[in-house]
Design an enzyme around this catalytic site. Sequence first.
Site, PDB file in Angstrom:
ATOM      1  N   TYR A 156       0.964  -1.054  -0.085  1.00  0.00           N
ATOM      2  CA  TYR A 156       0.071   0.059  -0.135  1.00  0.00           C
ATOM      3  C   TYR A 156       0.852   1.309  -0.035  1.00  0.00           C
ATOM      4  O   TYR A 156       1.969   1.108   0.680  1.00  0.00           O
ATOM      5  CB  TYR A 156      -0.974  -0.008   1.286  1.00  0.00           C
ATOM      6  N   GLU A 244      -3.566   7.543  -3.784  1.00  0.00           N
ATOM      7  CA  GLU A 244      -3.557   6.635  -3.087  1.00  0.00           C
ATOM      8  C   GLU A 244      -3.452   5.252  -4.190  1.00  0.00           C
ATOM      9  O   GLU A 244      -4.351   5.030  -4.890  1.00  0.00           O
ATOM     10  CB  GLU A 244      -4.769   6.387  -2.107  1.00  0.00           C
TER      11      GLU A 244
END
Length: 435
Positions: A156, A244
Amino acid sequence: RCRLQLLLCVPGGRRRLLCLPPHLTRPLPMQSLQSNPRRWLNLQEYQSKKLMQDSGVTVQRFFVAETPSAALEAARKLNAKEIVLKAQILAGGRGKGVFNSGLKGGVHLTKDPAVVGELANKMLGFNLTTKQTPKEGVKVKTVMVAEALDIARETYFAILMDRSCNGPVMVGSPQGGVDIEEVAAKTPELIFKEVIDIFEGVRDEQALRMAVNLGFKGPLERQAADQIKKLYDLFLKVDATQVEVNPLGETPEGRVVCFDAKINFDDNAEFRQKDVFAMEDMTESDPTEMEAAKYDLKYIGLDGNIACFVNGAGLAMATCDIIDLHGGKPANFLDLGGGVKENQVYQAFKLLSADPKVEAILVNIFGGIVNCAIVAKGITKACRELELKVPLVVRLEGTNVQEAKRILSESGLPIMAANDLDDAARKAVASIAKK
Protein backbone atom coordinates in the site's frame (compact mmCIF):
# COMPACT_ATOMS: atom_id res chain seq x y z
CA ARG A 1 -8.11 24.57 0.04
CA CYS A 2 -5.48 22.24 1.48
CA ARG A 3 -2.73 23.71 -0.69
CA LEU A 4 -3.64 27.24 0.41
CA GLN A 5 -3.60 26.25 4.09
CA LEU A 6 -0.29 24.53 3.61
CA LEU A 7 1.35 27.64 2.23
CA LEU A 8 0.03 29.81 5.02
CA CYS A 9 1.01 27.41 7.80
CA VAL A 10 4.58 26.46 6.88
CA PRO A 11 6.83 27.45 9.81
CA GLY A 12 8.86 30.54 8.95
CA GLY A 13 7.00 30.72 5.68
CA ARG A 14 6.49 34.47 5.47
CA ARG A 15 9.39 34.95 3.07
CA ARG A 16 10.08 31.36 2.06
CA LEU A 17 6.94 31.46 -0.07
CA LEU A 18 9.03 33.34 -2.61
CA CYS A 19 11.28 30.28 -2.94
CA LEU A 20 8.48 27.89 -3.89
CA PRO A 21 8.55 26.34 -7.37
CA PRO A 22 6.51 28.31 -9.96
CA HIS A 23 3.81 25.60 -9.91
CA LEU A 24 3.05 26.42 -6.28
CA THR A 25 3.46 30.19 -6.40
CA ARG A 26 1.10 31.08 -9.24
CA PRO A 27 -1.52 33.32 -7.61
CA LEU A 28 -5.02 32.00 -7.09
CA PRO A 29 -7.68 34.14 -8.79
CA MET A 30 -10.19 35.71 -6.44
CA GLN A 31 -13.02 33.47 -7.60
CA SER A 32 -11.03 30.40 -6.56
CA LEU A 33 -10.80 31.70 -3.00
CA GLN A 34 -14.57 31.86 -2.75
CA SER A 35 -16.78 28.92 -1.86
CA ASN A 36 -16.70 26.39 -4.65
CA PRO A 37 -19.92 24.52 -5.48
CA ARG A 38 -18.03 21.34 -6.44
CA ARG A 39 -17.69 18.89 -3.55
CA TRP A 40 -15.19 16.57 -5.21
CA LEU A 41 -14.00 15.49 -8.62
CA ASN A 42 -14.89 11.94 -9.57
CA LEU A 43 -12.83 10.16 -12.21
CA GLN A 44 -13.31 6.71 -13.64
CA GLU A 45 -10.56 4.15 -13.01
CA TYR A 46 -9.22 4.37 -16.55
CA GLN A 47 -8.99 8.17 -16.29
CA SER A 48 -6.86 7.97 -13.14
CA LYS A 49 -4.63 5.40 -14.80
CA LYS A 50 -4.25 7.61 -17.85
CA LEU A 51 -3.02 10.47 -15.65
CA MET A 52 -0.56 8.09 -14.01
CA GLN A 53 0.58 6.76 -17.36
CA ASP A 54 1.20 10.32 -18.61
CA SER A 55 3.50 10.91 -15.61
CA GLY A 56 5.61 7.85 -16.31
CA VAL A 57 4.00 5.68 -13.62
CA THR A 58 3.87 2.01 -14.55
CA VAL A 59 0.32 0.69 -14.99
CA GLN A 60 -1.20 -2.22 -16.89
CA ARG A 61 -1.66 -1.80 -20.62
CA PHE A 62 -5.30 -0.96 -21.27
CA PHE A 63 -7.90 0.31 -23.73
CA VAL A 64 -11.33 1.83 -23.21
CA ALA A 65 -14.36 0.73 -25.22
CA GLU A 66 -17.95 1.95 -25.56
CA THR A 67 -19.24 -0.88 -27.77
CA PRO A 68 -18.85 -4.69 -27.66
CA SER A 69 -17.07 -4.68 -31.03
CA ALA A 70 -14.57 -2.06 -29.77
CA ALA A 71 -13.98 -4.15 -26.64
CA LEU A 72 -13.28 -7.23 -28.78
CA GLU A 73 -10.86 -5.27 -30.97
CA ALA A 74 -9.10 -3.91 -27.87
CA ALA A 75 -8.68 -7.42 -26.48
CA ARG A 76 -7.06 -8.54 -29.73
CA LYS A 77 -4.75 -5.53 -29.80
CA LEU A 78 -3.53 -6.25 -26.27
CA ASN A 79 -2.32 -9.70 -27.34
CA ALA A 80 -1.99 -10.61 -23.66
CA LYS A 81 -1.90 -14.02 -21.99
CA GLU A 82 -4.87 -13.01 -19.87
CA ILE A 83 -7.30 -10.09 -20.10
CA VAL A 84 -9.34 -8.33 -17.44
CA LEU A 85 -12.59 -6.60 -18.39
CA LYS A 86 -13.84 -3.96 -15.95
CA ALA A 87 -17.14 -2.06 -16.04
CA GLN A 88 -16.48 1.65 -15.48
CA ILE A 89 -18.79 3.27 -12.93
CA LEU A 90 -18.12 5.60 -10.01
CA ALA A 91 -18.76 2.99 -7.32
CA GLY A 92 -16.84 0.32 -5.47
CA GLY A 93 -17.67 -3.37 -5.17
CA ARG A 94 -17.90 -3.84 -8.94
CA GLY A 95 -16.50 -7.38 -8.81
CA LYS A 96 -19.45 -8.57 -6.72
CA GLY A 97 -22.05 -6.47 -8.53
CA VAL A 98 -24.94 -7.74 -10.66
CA PHE A 99 -26.18 -6.45 -14.04
CA ASN A 100 -29.85 -6.26 -14.96
CA SER A 101 -28.83 -8.28 -18.03
CA GLY A 102 -28.33 -11.22 -15.67
CA LEU A 103 -24.51 -11.09 -15.77
CA LYS A 104 -22.89 -11.42 -12.36
CA GLY A 105 -19.77 -9.40 -11.65
CA GLY A 106 -18.49 -6.16 -13.12
CA VAL A 107 -14.93 -7.52 -13.34
CA HIS A 108 -14.06 -10.60 -15.41
CA LEU A 109 -10.86 -12.44 -16.33
CA THR A 110 -10.43 -14.43 -19.52
CA LYS A 111 -7.71 -15.76 -21.81
CA ASP A 112 -9.99 -15.76 -24.86
CA PRO A 113 -10.40 -12.35 -26.60
CA ALA A 114 -13.71 -13.53 -28.12
CA VAL A 115 -15.19 -13.84 -24.62
CA VAL A 116 -14.43 -10.16 -24.00
CA GLY A 117 -16.88 -9.16 -26.74
CA GLU A 118 -19.57 -11.46 -25.32
CA LEU A 119 -19.11 -10.12 -21.78
CA ALA A 120 -19.05 -6.49 -22.96
CA ASN A 121 -22.35 -7.13 -24.74
CA LYS A 122 -23.91 -7.97 -21.36
CA MET A 123 -22.31 -4.97 -19.61
CA LEU A 124 -22.62 -1.99 -21.94
CA GLY A 125 -26.01 -0.31 -21.79
CA PHE A 126 -27.07 -2.30 -18.73
CA ASN A 127 -27.31 -1.23 -15.08
CA LEU A 128 -24.74 -2.55 -12.61
CA THR A 129 -25.84 -2.73 -8.98
CA THR A 130 -23.23 -2.88 -6.21
CA LYS A 131 -23.20 -2.19 -2.47
CA GLN A 132 -22.36 1.44 -3.27
CA THR A 133 -24.92 2.20 -6.01
CA PRO A 134 -28.63 3.07 -5.80
CA LYS A 135 -30.99 0.09 -5.79
CA GLU A 136 -31.62 0.43 -9.52
CA GLY A 137 -27.88 0.44 -10.21
CA VAL A 138 -25.87 2.61 -12.60
CA LYS A 139 -25.83 2.27 -16.38
CA VAL A 140 -22.46 1.16 -17.75
CA LYS A 141 -21.37 3.24 -20.73
CA THR A 142 -17.71 2.28 -20.94
CA VAL A 143 -15.55 -0.73 -20.13
CA MET A 144 -11.81 -0.96 -19.58
CA VAL A 145 -10.03 -3.81 -21.36
CA ALA A 146 -6.65 -4.34 -19.67
CA GLU A 147 -3.77 -6.73 -19.56
CA ALA A 148 -4.12 -9.04 -16.54
CA LEU A 149 -0.86 -9.33 -14.63
CA ASP A 150 -0.01 -11.79 -11.88
CA ILE A 151 0.81 -10.13 -8.57
CA ALA A 152 3.52 -11.82 -6.52
CA ARG A 153 3.16 -9.37 -3.62
CA GLU A 154 0.92 -6.40 -2.75
CA THR A 155 1.82 -3.23 -0.85
CA TYR A 156 0.00 0.00 0.00
CA PHE A 157 1.28 3.49 -0.84
CA ALA A 158 -0.26 6.96 -0.66
CA ILE A 159 0.67 10.63 -0.76
CA LEU A 160 -1.72 12.96 1.02
CA MET A 161 -1.96 16.33 2.68
CA ASP A 162 -1.43 16.26 6.44
CA ARG A 163 -2.33 19.37 8.41
CA SER A 164 -0.24 18.29 11.41
CA CYS A 165 2.84 18.17 9.18
CA ASN A 166 2.01 21.36 7.28
CA GLY A 167 2.29 19.60 3.95
CA PRO A 168 2.30 16.36 1.99
CA VAL A 169 3.17 13.04 3.59
CA MET A 170 3.96 9.61 2.18
CA VAL A 171 2.24 6.70 3.89
CA GLY A 172 3.06 3.09 3.08
CA SER A 173 2.65 -0.46 4.29
CA PRO A 174 3.96 -3.84 3.12
CA GLN A 175 0.40 -5.08 3.72
CA GLY A 176 -1.45 -3.98 0.57
CA GLY A 177 -4.53 -5.02 -1.32
CA VAL A 178 -6.59 -4.83 1.89
CA ASP A 179 -8.36 -2.15 3.93
CA ILE A 180 -5.52 0.06 5.19
CA GLU A 181 -7.61 1.16 8.22
CA GLU A 182 -7.70 -2.46 9.32
CA VAL A 183 -3.92 -2.72 9.01
CA ALA A 184 -3.47 0.47 11.05
CA ALA A 185 -5.78 -0.85 13.78
CA LYS A 186 -4.34 -4.37 14.08
CA THR A 187 -0.67 -3.89 13.14
CA PRO A 188 0.24 -0.18 13.42
CA GLU A 189 3.93 -1.06 13.30
CA LEU A 190 3.40 -1.92 9.61
CA ILE A 191 2.41 1.65 8.74
CA PHE A 192 5.35 3.83 7.65
CA LYS A 193 5.32 7.59 7.21
CA GLU A 194 7.66 10.06 5.50
CA VAL A 195 7.08 13.82 5.72
CA ILE A 196 7.85 15.58 2.42
CA ASP A 197 9.55 18.97 2.44
CA ILE A 198 7.54 21.04 -0.03
CA PHE A 199 10.63 22.95 -1.10
CA GLU A 200 12.80 19.89 -1.77
CA GLY A 201 10.22 17.31 -2.80
CA VAL A 202 10.80 13.59 -2.27
CA ARG A 203 14.52 13.00 -1.67
CA ASP A 204 16.22 9.89 -3.08
CA GLU A 205 16.98 8.53 0.38
CA GLN A 206 13.34 9.00 1.41
CA ALA A 207 12.04 7.15 -1.64
CA LEU A 208 14.52 4.31 -1.11
CA ARG A 209 13.70 4.09 2.61
CA MET A 210 10.00 3.85 1.81
CA ALA A 211 10.70 1.19 -0.85
CA VAL A 212 12.61 -0.87 1.74
CA ASN A 213 9.83 -0.42 4.32
CA LEU A 214 7.35 -1.65 1.71
CA GLY A 215 9.40 -4.84 1.41
CA PHE A 216 10.92 -4.41 -2.04
CA LYS A 217 14.30 -6.12 -2.35
CA GLY A 218 17.25 -6.06 -4.70
CA PRO A 219 16.70 -4.31 -8.04
CA LEU A 220 13.04 -3.75 -7.09
CA GLU A 221 14.11 -1.26 -4.40
CA ARG A 222 15.31 1.28 -6.98
CA GLN A 223 12.37 0.53 -9.27
CA ALA A 224 9.87 1.12 -6.45
CA ALA A 225 11.68 4.31 -5.37
CA ASP A 226 11.46 5.59 -8.95
CA GLN A 227 7.69 4.91 -8.99
CA ILE A 228 7.31 6.74 -5.68
CA LYS A 229 9.05 9.84 -7.04
CA LYS A 230 6.94 9.78 -10.20
CA LEU A 231 3.77 9.50 -8.12
CA TYR A 232 4.84 12.62 -6.23
CA ASP A 233 5.45 14.40 -9.54
CA LEU A 234 1.86 13.48 -10.48
CA PHE A 235 0.62 14.68 -7.08
CA LEU A 236 2.10 18.13 -7.77
CA LYS A 237 1.28 18.31 -11.46
CA VAL A 238 -2.47 17.76 -11.07
CA ASP A 239 -2.88 19.68 -7.76
CA ALA A 240 -3.90 16.51 -5.94
CA THR A 241 -4.72 16.33 -2.26
CA GLN A 242 -4.37 12.54 -2.28
CA VAL A 243 -2.87 9.87 -4.52
CA GLU A 244 -3.58 6.42 -3.11
CA VAL A 245 -2.26 3.24 -4.77
CA ASN A 246 -3.65 -0.01 -3.40
CA PRO A 247 -2.07 -2.24 -4.41
CA LEU A 248 1.36 -1.11 -5.47
CA GLY A 249 2.51 -4.57 -6.42
CA GLU A 250 5.38 -6.54 -7.80
CA THR A 251 4.99 -9.16 -10.54
CA PRO A 252 6.75 -12.55 -10.77
CA GLU A 253 8.72 -11.11 -13.70
CA GLY A 254 10.22 -8.42 -11.45
CA ARG A 255 8.18 -5.32 -12.28
CA VAL A 256 6.72 -2.77 -9.87
CA VAL A 257 3.22 -1.85 -11.06
CA CYS A 258 0.48 0.47 -9.79
CA PHE A 259 -2.56 -1.78 -10.12
CA ASP A 260 -5.18 0.65 -8.86
CA ALA A 261 -5.34 4.28 -7.85
CA LYS A 262 -7.59 6.81 -6.19
CA ILE A 263 -6.82 10.47 -6.82
CA ASN A 264 -8.45 13.40 -5.01
CA PHE A 265 -8.02 16.90 -6.37
CA ASP A 266 -7.93 20.39 -4.88
CA ASP A 267 -11.17 21.85 -6.26
CA ASN A 268 -9.79 25.39 -5.91
CA ALA A 269 -7.18 24.51 -8.56
CA GLU A 270 -9.84 23.90 -11.19
CA PHE A 271 -8.89 27.13 -12.96
CA ARG A 272 -5.44 25.71 -13.80
CA GLN A 273 -6.46 22.05 -14.16
CA LYS A 274 -9.10 22.53 -16.84
CA ASP A 275 -8.12 19.38 -18.75
CA VAL A 276 -8.37 17.25 -15.60
CA PHE A 277 -11.71 18.67 -14.45
CA ALA A 278 -13.11 18.38 -17.98
CA MET A 279 -12.72 14.60 -17.61
CA GLU A 280 -15.39 14.41 -14.91
CA ASP A 281 -18.36 12.21 -15.78
CA MET A 282 -21.43 14.12 -14.56
CA THR A 283 -23.98 11.56 -15.78
CA GLU A 284 -23.82 9.58 -12.53
CA SER A 285 -24.28 12.64 -10.30
CA ASP A 286 -27.55 13.25 -8.47
CA PRO A 287 -29.63 15.80 -10.48
CA THR A 288 -30.70 17.68 -7.34
CA GLU A 289 -27.10 17.93 -6.14
CA MET A 290 -26.06 19.29 -9.53
CA GLU A 291 -28.89 21.82 -9.55
CA ALA A 292 -27.95 22.94 -6.02
CA ALA A 293 -24.32 23.35 -7.07
CA LYS A 294 -25.37 25.92 -9.70
CA TYR A 295 -26.31 28.26 -6.85
CA ASP A 296 -23.35 27.41 -4.62
CA LEU A 297 -25.48 25.21 -2.36
CA LYS A 298 -24.32 21.87 -0.97
CA TYR A 299 -27.12 19.30 -1.05
CA ILE A 300 -27.10 15.70 0.18
CA GLY A 301 -30.32 13.72 -0.19
CA LEU A 302 -31.49 11.42 2.63
CA ASP A 303 -34.55 9.21 3.02
CA GLY A 304 -36.58 11.09 5.65
CA ASN A 305 -39.37 13.70 5.41
CA ILE A 306 -38.05 16.82 7.21
CA ALA A 307 -35.92 19.06 5.00
CA CYS A 308 -32.95 20.76 6.69
CA PHE A 309 -31.73 24.14 5.45
CA VAL A 310 -28.65 25.30 7.38
CA ASN A 311 -25.35 27.17 7.09
CA GLY A 312 -22.35 24.90 7.66
CA ALA A 313 -21.81 21.15 7.40
CA GLY A 314 -21.30 20.70 11.15
CA LEU A 315 -24.56 22.49 11.90
CA ALA A 316 -26.26 20.38 9.25
CA MET A 317 -25.16 17.16 10.94
CA ALA A 318 -26.21 18.45 14.35
CA THR A 319 -29.62 19.43 12.95
CA CYS A 320 -30.11 15.97 11.43
CA ASP A 321 -29.12 14.33 14.72
CA ILE A 322 -31.55 16.40 16.82
CA ILE A 323 -34.41 15.78 14.39
CA ASP A 324 -33.72 12.06 14.73
CA LEU A 325 -33.49 12.39 18.53
CA HIS A 326 -37.05 13.78 18.59
CA GLY A 327 -38.40 10.95 16.45
CA GLY A 328 -38.19 12.58 13.03
CA LYS A 329 -36.18 11.69 9.94
CA PRO A 330 -34.17 14.24 7.91
CA ALA A 331 -34.93 14.32 4.18
CA ASN A 332 -31.62 15.95 3.34
CA PHE A 333 -29.13 18.43 4.48
CA LEU A 334 -28.74 21.55 2.43
CA ASP A 335 -25.83 23.83 3.31
CA LEU A 336 -26.12 27.53 2.46
CA GLY A 337 -22.51 28.30 3.34
CA GLY A 338 -21.25 31.74 4.35
CA GLY A 339 -21.66 33.97 1.26
CA VAL A 340 -25.43 34.15 1.47
CA LYS A 341 -27.57 35.82 -1.19
CA GLU A 342 -31.34 36.20 -1.30
CA ASN A 343 -31.60 34.25 -4.56
CA GLN A 344 -29.72 31.33 -2.99
CA VAL A 345 -32.35 31.08 -0.28
CA TYR A 346 -35.11 31.20 -2.89
CA GLN A 347 -33.48 28.48 -5.00
CA ALA A 348 -32.94 26.34 -1.90
CA PHE A 349 -36.66 26.46 -1.09
CA LYS A 350 -37.45 25.67 -4.71
CA LEU A 351 -35.34 22.50 -4.49
CA LEU A 352 -36.74 21.44 -1.12
CA SER A 353 -40.38 22.02 -2.01
CA ALA A 354 -39.97 20.00 -5.23
CA ASP A 355 -39.06 16.88 -3.24
CA PRO A 356 -42.26 14.82 -2.77
CA LYS A 357 -40.84 13.23 0.40
CA VAL A 358 -40.62 16.58 2.21
CA GLU A 359 -43.49 17.12 4.67
CA ALA A 360 -41.88 19.96 6.67
CA ILE A 361 -38.92 22.33 6.34
CA LEU A 362 -36.60 23.33 9.17
CA VAL A 363 -34.37 26.38 8.65
CA ASN A 364 -31.50 26.61 11.13
CA ILE A 365 -29.18 29.58 10.56
CA PHE A 366 -26.55 30.32 13.20
CA GLY A 367 -23.37 32.40 13.09
CA GLY A 368 -21.80 35.79 12.56
CA ILE A 369 -20.97 35.43 8.86
CA VAL A 370 -24.51 35.01 7.58
CA ASN A 371 -26.76 38.05 7.41
CA CYS A 372 -30.04 36.80 8.90
CA ALA A 373 -32.04 39.63 7.32
CA ILE A 374 -31.05 38.47 3.83
CA VAL A 375 -32.10 34.94 4.74
CA ALA A 376 -35.45 36.21 6.06
CA LYS A 377 -36.11 38.14 2.83
CA GLY A 378 -35.31 35.04 0.79
CA ILE A 379 -37.63 32.93 2.94
CA THR A 380 -40.60 35.28 2.61
CA LYS A 381 -40.09 35.64 -1.13
CA ALA A 382 -39.93 31.86 -1.58
CA CYS A 383 -43.02 31.23 0.58
CA ARG A 384 -45.10 33.66 -1.45
CA GLU A 385 -43.91 32.87 -4.96
CA LEU A 386 -43.70 29.09 -4.51
CA GLU A 387 -46.92 28.95 -2.47
CA LEU A 388 -45.28 26.72 0.09
CA LYS A 389 -47.67 23.97 1.19
CA VAL A 390 -45.68 22.30 4.00
CA PRO A 391 -45.04 23.54 7.56
CA LEU A 392 -42.01 25.79 7.95
CA VAL A 393 -40.00 26.17 11.16
CA VAL A 394 -37.31 28.87 11.29
CA ARG A 395 -34.55 29.38 13.83
CA LEU A 396 -32.26 32.36 13.15
CA GLU A 397 -29.34 33.56 15.26
CA GLY A 398 -26.52 35.91 14.29
CA THR A 399 -25.98 39.16 12.40
CA ASN A 400 -29.11 41.36 11.98
CA VAL A 401 -31.23 38.73 13.70
CA GLN A 402 -33.70 41.25 15.16
CA GLU A 403 -34.36 42.73 11.72
CA ALA A 404 -34.78 39.21 10.35
CA LYS A 405 -37.33 38.30 13.04
CA ARG A 406 -39.25 41.49 12.27
CA ILE A 407 -39.36 40.63 8.55
CA LEU A 408 -40.74 37.16 9.31
CA SER A 409 -43.26 38.28 11.92
CA GLU A 410 -44.66 41.08 9.70
CA SER A 411 -44.85 38.88 6.60
CA GLY A 412 -48.23 37.44 7.56
CA LEU A 413 -46.99 34.00 6.53
CA PRO A 414 -47.58 30.85 8.64
CA ILE A 415 -43.94 30.57 9.72
CA MET A 416 -43.21 28.95 13.09
CA ALA A 417 -40.37 30.73 14.89
CA ALA A 418 -38.09 28.68 17.14
CA ASN A 419 -35.95 29.84 20.07
CA ASP A 420 -33.15 27.31 19.56
CA LEU A 421 -32.31 24.17 17.61
CA ASP A 422 -33.99 21.83 20.09
CA ASP A 423 -37.19 23.89 19.94
CA ALA A 424 -37.03 23.94 16.13
CA ALA A 425 -36.64 20.17 15.88
CA ARG A 426 -39.54 19.57 18.27
CA LYS A 427 -41.83 21.88 16.30
CA ALA A 428 -40.84 20.36 12.92
CA VAL A 429 -41.53 16.81 14.12
CA ALA A 430 -44.79 17.89 15.81
CA SER A 431 -45.99 19.68 12.64
CA ILE A 432 -45.90 16.38 10.75
CA ALA A 433 -47.57 14.46 13.57
CA LYS A 434 -50.55 16.86 13.42
CA LYS A 435 -51.28 16.01 9.78
